[in-house]
Design a protein around this motif. Structure first.
Motif, PDB file in Angstrom:
ATOM      1  N   VAL A  44      23.326 -22.776  12.081  1.00 41.53           N
ATOM      2  CA  VAL A  44      23.182 -23.391  13.408  1.00 41.53           C
ATOM      3  C   VAL A  44      22.372 -24.686  13.299  1.00 41.53           C
ATOM      4  N   GLU A  45      21.257 -24.636  12.586  1.00 40.51           N
ATOM      5  CA  GLU A  45      20.413 -25.831  12.413  1.00 40.51           C
ATOM      6  C   GLU A  45      21.199 -26.958  11.744  1.00 40.51           C
ATOM      7  N   SER A  46      21.950 -26.627  10.712  1.00 40.17           N
ATOM      8  CA  SER A  46      22.752 -27.612  10.005  1.00 40.17           C
ATOM      9  C   SER A  46      23.819 -28.227  10.914  1.00 40.17           C
ATOM     10  N   SER A  47      24.476 -27.386  11.725  1.00 36.61           N
ATOM     11  CA  SER A  47      25.514 -27.870  12.641  1.00 36.61           C
ATOM     12  C   SER A  47      24.935 -28.775  13.719  1.00 36.61           C
ATOM     13  N   LEU A  48      23.786 -28.402  14.259  1.00 34.68           N
ATOM     14  CA  LEU A  48      23.140 -29.243  15.274  1.00 34.68           C
ATOM     15  C   LEU A  48      22.752 -30.600  14.682  1.00 34.68           C
ATOM     16  N   ALA A  49      22.234 -30.611  13.470  1.00 32.17           N
ATOM     17  CA  ALA A  49      21.856 -31.875  12.821  1.00 32.17           C
ATOM     18  C   ALA A  49      23.089 -32.759  12.653  1.00 32.17           C
ATOM     19  N   ARG A  50      24.205 -32.170  12.264  1.00 34.55           N
ATOM     20  CA  ARG A  50      25.448 -32.942  12.100  1.00 34.55           C
ATOM     21  C   ARG A  50      25.940 -33.474  13.450  1.00 34.55           C
ATOM     22  N   LEU A  51      25.855 -32.651  14.499  1.00 31.60           N
ATOM     23  CA  LEU A  51      26.261 -33.084  15.835  1.00 31.60           C
ATOM     24  C   LEU A  51      25.423 -34.274  16.292  1.00 31.60           C
ATOM     25  N   PHE A  52      24.111 -34.197  16.107  1.00 28.81           N
ATOM     26  CA  PHE A  52      23.217 -35.272  16.539  1.00 28.81           C
ATOM     27  C   PHE A  52      23.486 -36.562  15.754  1.00 28.81           C
ATOM     28  N   LYS A  53      23.837 -36.412  14.483  1.00 27.67           N
ATOM     29  CA  LYS A  53      24.165 -37.580  13.665  1.00 27.67           C
ATOM     30  C   LYS A  53      25.478 -38.205  14.146  1.00 27.67           C
ATOM     31  N   GLU A  54      26.414 -37.360  14.555  1.00 28.91           N
ATOM     32  CA  GLU A  54      27.730 -37.822  15.014  1.00 28.91           C
ATOM     33  C   GLU A  54      27.642 -38.545  16.362  1.00 28.91           C
ATOM     34  N   ASN A  55      26.761 -38.051  17.249  1.00 27.88           N
ATOM     35  CA  ASN A  55      26.684 -38.645  18.577  1.00 27.88           C
ATOM     36  C   ASN A  55      25.273 -38.508  19.146  1.00 27.88           C
ATOM     37  N   ALA A  56      24.631 -39.633  19.385  1.00 31.82           N
ATOM     38  CA  ALA A  56      23.253 -39.638  19.879  1.00 31.82           C
ATOM     39  C   ALA A  56      23.138 -39.028  21.276  1.00 31.82           C
ATOM     40  N   SER A  57      24.180 -39.142  22.104  1.00 29.70           N
ATOM     41  CA  SER A  57      24.151 -38.572  23.458  1.00 29.70           C
ATOM     42  C   SER A  57      24.031 -37.053  23.421  1.00 29.70           C
ATOM     43  N   ALA A  58      24.545 -36.438  22.377  1.00 34.81           N
ATOM     44  CA  ALA A  58      24.508 -34.981  22.264  1.00 34.81           C
ATOM     45  C   ALA A  58      23.073 -34.462  22.193  1.00 34.81           C
ATOM     46  N   ARG A  59      22.197 -35.163  21.504  1.00 35.56           N
ATOM     47  CA  ARG A  59      20.795 -34.729  21.386  1.00 35.56           C
ATOM     48  C   ARG A  59      20.143 -34.623  22.767  1.00 35.56           C
ATOM     49  N   GLU A  60      20.385 -35.622  23.604  1.00 36.06           N
ATOM     50  CA  GLU A  60      19.816 -35.635  24.955  1.00 36.06           C
ATOM     51  C   GLU A  60      20.369 -34.482  25.797  1.00 36.06           C
ATOM     52  N   LEU A  61      21.671 -34.247  25.698  1.00 36.11           N
ATOM     53  CA  LEU A  61      22.284 -33.150  26.458  1.00 36.11           C
ATOM     54  C   LEU A  61      21.763 -31.795  25.992  1.00 36.11           C
ATOM     55  N   VAL A  62      21.677 -31.594  24.683  1.00 35.60           N
ATOM     56  CA  VAL A  62      21.173 -30.322  24.150  1.00 35.60           C
ATOM     57  C   VAL A  62      19.738 -30.104  24.604  1.00 35.60           C
ATOM     58  N   ALA A  63      18.931 -31.149  24.594  1.00 38.08           N
ATOM     59  CA  ALA A  63      17.528 -31.034  25.024  1.00 38.08           C
ATOM     60  C   ALA A  63      17.411 -30.659  26.497  1.00 38.08           C
ATOM     61  N   SER A  64      18.359 -31.113  27.327  1.00 36.00           N
ATOM     62  CA  SER A  64      18.276 -30.806  28.760  1.00 36.00           C
ATOM     63  C   SER A  64      19.017 -29.527  29.154  1.00 36.00           C
ATOM     64  N   ALA A  65      19.752 -28.930  28.238  1.00 33.26           N
ATOM     65  CA  ALA A  65      20.486 -27.693  28.530  1.00 33.26           C
ATOM     66  C   ALA A  65      19.529 -26.515  28.670  1.00 33.26           C
ATOM     67  N   LYS A  66      19.891 -25.561  29.526  1.00 38.08           N
ATOM     68  CA  LYS A  66      19.100 -24.338  29.717  1.00 38.08           C
ATOM     69  C   LYS A  66      19.291 -23.385  28.533  1.00 38.08           C
ATOM     70  N   GLY A  67      20.458 -23.464  27.905  1.00 40.31           N
ATOM     71  CA  GLY A  67      20.773 -22.665  26.731  1.00 40.31           C
ATOM     72  C   GLY A  67      21.972 -23.273  26.024  1.00 40.31           C
ATOM     73  N   VAL A  68      22.011 -23.141  24.697  1.00 37.82           N
ATOM     74  CA  VAL A  68      23.094 -23.722  23.911  1.00 37.82           C
ATOM     75  C   VAL A  68      23.628 -22.666  22.945  1.00 37.82           C
ATOM     76  N   LEU A  69      24.914 -22.356  23.065  1.00 39.86           N
ATOM     77  CA  LEU A  69      25.574 -21.478  22.102  1.00 39.86           C
ATOM     78  C   LEU A  69      26.136 -22.344  20.986  1.00 39.86           C
ATOM     79  N   VAL A  70      25.818 -22.007  19.749  1.00 41.66           N
ATOM     80  CA  VAL A  70      26.323 -22.764  18.606  1.00 41.66           C
ATOM     81  C   VAL A  70      27.069 -21.806  17.687  1.00 41.66           C
ATOM     82  N   PHE A  71      28.338 -22.128  17.441  1.00 33.16           N
ATOM     83  CA  PHE A  71      29.160 -21.391  16.486  1.00 33.16           C
ATOM     84  C   PHE A  71      29.455 -22.370  15.348  1.00 33.16           C
TER      85      PHE A  71
END
Length: 192
Positions: A44-71
């Protein structure tokens, strides 16, 4: 339901069940529950790091989410009839609060296999509570997931950001905005 539809439906379920058993990030009975959780958390940590590298907007959305499911490894495979399966974790405040399995069956023009990272962001307390109150949650039935749309500037649209549940799919080719998760079933993961 006619005989052909029944057979295709049955074959789809069989394919999904096979993937459910065969394609998993957990090691089944050979690893302790603690080791299995640790393995999922690392992925999960590795996937989130890749997502944030792919798109900077994703980091902001994940930070403001109440919960995040990561597969991290949602694997789909099949030939005309197929299925997909993967395990992941619910993240709240940067920590895992639960572990889940997502499965999906499909019929259509498909051949081969692929692995992708799937991220489901619960942006409101109501959406998250509805998910957490269920013993099994189906996308498109129990809640609609608005898939991330990549704009010309690779940023999240204002309309997308205001939805109660947002989805991202990350493949080896990058973020995909046209994929649908409708019909995907998410259930709590039990460890051996």
């Amino acid at each position: 339901m006619n005989k052909r539809s029944f057979l295709l439906y049955g074959a789809s379920l069989a394919a999904a069940a096979g993937l459910n058993t065969a394609c998993s990030t957990t090691r089944g009975a050979s690893g302790s529950p603690s080791a299995q959780r640790h393995e999922i958390d690392a992925a999960v940590e590795s996937s989130l790091a890749r997502l944030f590298k792919e798109n900077a907007s994703a980091r902001e959305l994940v930070a403001s989410a109440k919960g995040v499911l990561v597969f991290p490894n949602f694997v789909s495979a099949g030939f005309i009839v197929g299925g997909a399966s993967g395990t992941g974790a619910m993240r709240k405040g940067g920590k895992s609060s639960g572990y889940f399995r997502m499965t999906e069956a499909s019929v259509g023009f498909l051949a081969g296999a692929q692995s992708q990272g799937v991220f489901i962001l619960f942006m409101t307390d109501a959406a998250l509570k509805s998910f957490e109150a269920s013993s099994g949650w189906t996308a498109g039935v129990d809640g609609s997931i608005t898939m991330f749309k990549v704009g010309a500037s690779a940023s999240v649209s204002t309309q997308t950001a205001q939805q109660p549940i947002i989805g991202f799919v990350l493949t080896n080719g990058g973020l995909m905005g046209s994929l649908s998760l409708s019909g995907s079933r998410i259930t709590p993961l039990t460890f051996n």
